[in-house]
Enzyme design. Structure first.
Site, PDB file in Angstrom:
ATOM      1  N   HIS A  34      34.993  86.284 -50.759  1.00 39.95           N
ATOM      2  CA  HIS A  34      35.122  84.765 -50.280  1.00 39.95           C
ATOM      3  C   HIS A  34      34.295  82.878 -50.493  1.00 39.95           C
ATOM      4  CE1 HIS A  34      36.829  86.870 -46.625  1.00 39.95           C
ATOM      5  NE2 HIS A  34      36.522  86.773 -45.638  1.00 39.95           N
ATOM      6  N   GLU A  35      32.666  83.561 -51.245  1.00 40.47           N
ATOM      7  CA  GLU A  35      32.179  83.255 -51.204  1.00 40.47           C
ATOM      8  C   GLU A  35      32.639  82.579 -52.728  1.00 40.47           C
ATOM      9  OE1 GLU A  35      29.477  85.732 -48.848  1.00 40.47           O
ATOM     10  OE2 GLU A  35      31.207  86.666 -49.741  1.00 40.47           O
TER      11      GLU A  35
ATOM     12  N   ASP B 170      42.832  88.706 -48.489  1.00 42.07           N
ATOM     13  CA  ASP B 170      41.965  87.156 -47.279  1.00 42.07           C
ATOM     14  C   ASP B 170      42.732  86.392 -47.199  1.00 42.07           C
ATOM     15  OD1 ASP B 170      39.800  89.341 -46.795  1.00 42.07           O
ATOM     16  OD2 ASP B 170      39.446  88.888 -48.892  1.00 42.07           O
TER      17      ASP B 170
ATOM     18  N   CYS C 294      40.743  91.151 -50.649  1.00 38.40           N
ATOM     19  CA  CYS C 294      39.622  91.829 -51.044  1.00 38.40           C
ATOM     20  C   CYS C 294      38.643  92.468 -52.316  1.00 38.40           C
ATOM     21  CB  CYS C 294      38.886  92.682 -50.095  1.00 38.40           C
ATOM     22  SG  CYS C 294      37.564  93.601 -49.620  1.00 38.40           S
TER      23      CYS C 294
END
Length: 275
Positions: free
Chosen positions: A222-223, A190, A183
């Site tokens: 994440h994206e 993650d 993160c």
């Protein structure tokens, strides 16, 4: 990540002490401008299609008599929306439904669609199902890369590890459970499984696995991680068709599963064992 996004993230609720609100409050949603990594690589427009698929496992509200209702919700956010929503703010927003009375599930869905479409800056679709619905837990399709014997030297993204060879074009589905990033706000890990499907010259599998592992100490959302993986493979290996689909382990009742593809295709919202 741009300096503007870094400044915006400093204002996000993630990593800060938080007052939890249990009455409906869409102002809890915190939007961050989507980082368009494809622009930095010289593309006039994104060379992919896709969406970010979020699942919420802790959605609850009250019916008109004050009786709690519980459900699971699926959200699909187009990858060309202007913003992403910081995940903790998303959880705080969903938590604000907990002591709010709604006339029906349809009314809950309507609020979710309207609020999230505004926050993401694009049309968000919402599907709600009760806990009596049949769930789907199944493995990723294709061949696993994880048993390859490789020596790892990079723990920050190293696209130079990617290459493709000569030979007849192949259609392959490859996956790995070894993707990990951090993160960008809290530094928390993650964890994800990732599936890569392509048509083109054979991609060097050892190099691909080493590349995926190189994200292990990388800090980003994440994206953005999945988008960068797609772009690096697309540029370095030049496949005719390419899809990248990551299934991240849930945190705080939410999981985020970005999908990017050269094709107009929507994969199933499967659940993996870790999810």
């Amino acid at each position: 990540m741009s300096s503007d996004n870094h400044d915006a993230i400093k204002l996000a609720p993630l990593g800060q002490d938080t007052q939890y609100v249990c009455h409906y409050d869409p102002s809890q949603l915190f939007s961050i401008e989507r980082a368009n990594n494809w622009q930095k690589l010289g593309y006039d427009k994104a060379p992919f299609r896709g969406f970010d698929l979020w699942n919420a496992y802790e959605l609850s509200w009250l019916d008109p008599k004050g009786k709690p209702q519980v459900a699971i919700a699926e959200f699909r956010i187009p990858c060309d929306s202007s913003h992403i929503v910081e995940s903790k703010s998303f959880k705080l927003y969903l938590n604000s439904f907990n002591l709010t009375r709604f006339d029906s599930m349809d009314q809950v869905q309507q609020h979710l669609v309207e609020d999230l479409s505004t926050a993401f800056g694009g049309p968000v679709t919402v599907a709600i199902q009760t806990l009596d619905a049949t769930g789907i837990i199944e493995p990723l399709k294709g061949e696993s890369l994880d048993q390859l014997d490789v020596e790892i030297e990079h723990y920050q993204p190293a696209p130079q590890l990617l290459s493709s060879g000569d030979g007849d074009p192949v259609d392959e589905q490859l996956y790995s459970h070894l993707l990990k990033s951090n993160c960008p706000v809290t530094g928390q890990p993650d964890w994800a499984s990732i599936q890569i499907e392509y048509r083109g010259q054979p991609i060097d599998r050892k190099g691909l696995l080493k590349y995926l592992i190189s994200y292990r100490e990388h800090g980003d959302f994440h994206e953005q991680c999945v988008e960068q993986i797609f772009l690096d493979i697309y540029q370095r290996c030049q496949p005719e068709q390419l899809s990248v689909y990551a299934r991240y382990v849930r945190r705080g009742g939410l999981d985020i599963n970005p999908y990017r593809s050269t094709e107009a295709f929507s994969p199933d919202n499967i659940r993996l064992l870790r999810q």
